[in-house]
Design a protein around this motif. Structure first.
Motif, short mmCIF file in Angstrom:
data_model
loop_
_atom_site.label_atom_id
_atom_site.label_comp_id
_atom_site.label_asym_id
_atom_site.label_seq_id
_atom_site.Cartn_x
_atom_site.Cartn_y
_atom_site.Cartn_z
N GLN A 52 -29.28 51.70 32.56
CA GLN A 52 -28.13 50.78 32.66
C GLN A 52 -28.28 49.89 33.89
N ALA A 53 -28.69 50.47 35.01
CA ALA A 53 -28.81 49.70 36.26
C ALA A 53 -29.90 48.64 36.13
N ARG A 54 -31.00 49.00 35.50
CA ARG A 54 -32.13 48.06 35.38
C ARG A 54 -31.79 46.90 34.45
N ARG A 55 -30.98 47.18 33.44
CA ARG A 55 -30.61 46.13 32.49
C ARG A 55 -29.38 45.36 32.93
N GLY A 56 -28.80 45.77 34.05
CA GLY A 56 -27.59 45.11 34.52
C GLY A 56 -26.37 45.44 33.66
N GLU A 57 -26.48 46.52 32.86
CA GLU A 57 -25.34 46.92 32.02
C GLU A 57 -24.36 47.76 32.83
#
Ligand code: UD2
Length: 298
Positions: free
Chosen positions: A190-195
């Motif tokens: 989630q953090a890497r995808r900006g979600e």
């Protein structure tokens, strides 16, 4: 262990494949895995892979033939999935363990079982010791407790050399399972995808996150130093809240993700932190990695 014939169930999976990597140096290793969450390319070349389900009793017997040690890592590892489908989860987590214990009895093999902190449910107080009350809050926890108790009983009744390791929250490379994966894997994605980072409930629940390399070390030590019939907590002895974890991940990766709160999970436990004194004293286990310093490399 050295010079042993070893079966690792779930040996293509997250924890199992790391364990196999260590064991193949000095042992003859067979892996039993159905490759649903495990991957062929994670299995060290020197190991023999039998691609079959843990519920396939013929395949299990064939895989266990001639084993000196059995490490039983194959399982449904998701608390959430056990709440959704307790019958399936029981079959995978309990029935297969019982059958493998029969194999261990037949082969006179040592049996190292991947038990879980979930056996305790939410404890009255932390740190949790192995002798503390068990009140599982999910089918998963009850399944792990049942299999953990079968290990003790097989030692008592049939003198099978069993050891149950109660893993706290294991993390590290290769932890993947989509929506049923561990929280660190989910938050990292989630953090890497900006979600949005989805914290279940108020996020004040605590967990002890232990690196997979330390869990591998615990297994190897248990096979040599473990007292038959005994159980050991395997963690770091430190815990963090899920809110704290979410913040640590946002900060470490300088992520733009927002942290949001979603519905609490059924079967979730509120607090989890072990005493690892028994593993220290009897297994000579010493965790070597801390979450703060490892998270960057995930
Ligand atoms: C983990 C293991 C389980 C067992 C146990 C031992 C997995 C998948 N499960 O169960 O096999 O050994 O540890 O302690 O590794 N959470 C969120 N947001 C999410 C996902 C999870 O807030 O998107 C929370 C969840 O509600 C829980 C915590 O994070 O409070 C840990 O969840 P988990 O599924 O990683 O692990 P847990 O403790 O249920």
């Amino acid at each position: 262990p050295t010079g042993q014939s070893i079966l690792v169930t779930g040996g293509a999976g997250f924890i199992g494949s790391h364990l196999v990597e260590t064991l193949v140096t000095d042992n003859d290793v067979t892996v039993l895995d159905n490759l649903t969450s495990g991957r062929r390319e994670w299995v060290a070349d020197q190991a023999t892979l039998i691609e079959a389900d843990i519920r396939d009793s013929e395949a299990v017997e064939e895989a266990a033939a001639g084993a000196d040690i059995i490490f039983h890592e194959a399982a449904n590892v998701s608390v959430e999935r056990s709440v959704e489908g307790p019958v399936d989860s029981h079959e995978v987590n309990v029935d297969s363990t019982l059958q493998l214990l029969e194999c261990a009895r037949e082969e006179d093999a040592r049996f190292i079982y991947a038990s879980s902190a979930a056996v305790y449910g939410t404890p009255d107080s932390v740190p949790i010791r192995e002798t503390d009350p068990k009140a599982p809050a999910s089918p998963y926890g009850l399944e792990k407790l049942t299999a953990d108790e079968y290990c003790r009983l097989y030692n008592e009744l049939y003198n099978v050399k069993t050891v149950a390791l109660r893993y706290f929250n294991v993390y590290g490379p290769r932890q993947r399972g989509g929506q049923y994966s561990g929280v660190i894997d989910i938050f990292l994605k989630q953090a890497r995808r900006g979600e949005e980072i989805t914290v279940h409930g108020d996020g004040e629940q605590t967990r002890d996150f232990v690196h997979v390399d330390d869990v591998v070390a615990a297994n190897c030590l248990a096979a040599v130093n473990g007292t038959p019939g005994e159980t050991y907590n395997i963690g770091t002895g430190e815990s963090i809240t899920i809110n704290g974890l979410a913040q640590l991940i946002v900060d470490t990766f300088e992520s733009d993700s927002r942290i949001t709160h979603v519905a609490a999970r059924d079967g979730d436990i509120e607090r989890s932190r072990p005493s690892i004194q028994k593993a220290r004293d009897e297994l000579e286990f010493e965790p070597s990695r801390s979450l703060g310093s490892e998270i960057e490399s995930l």
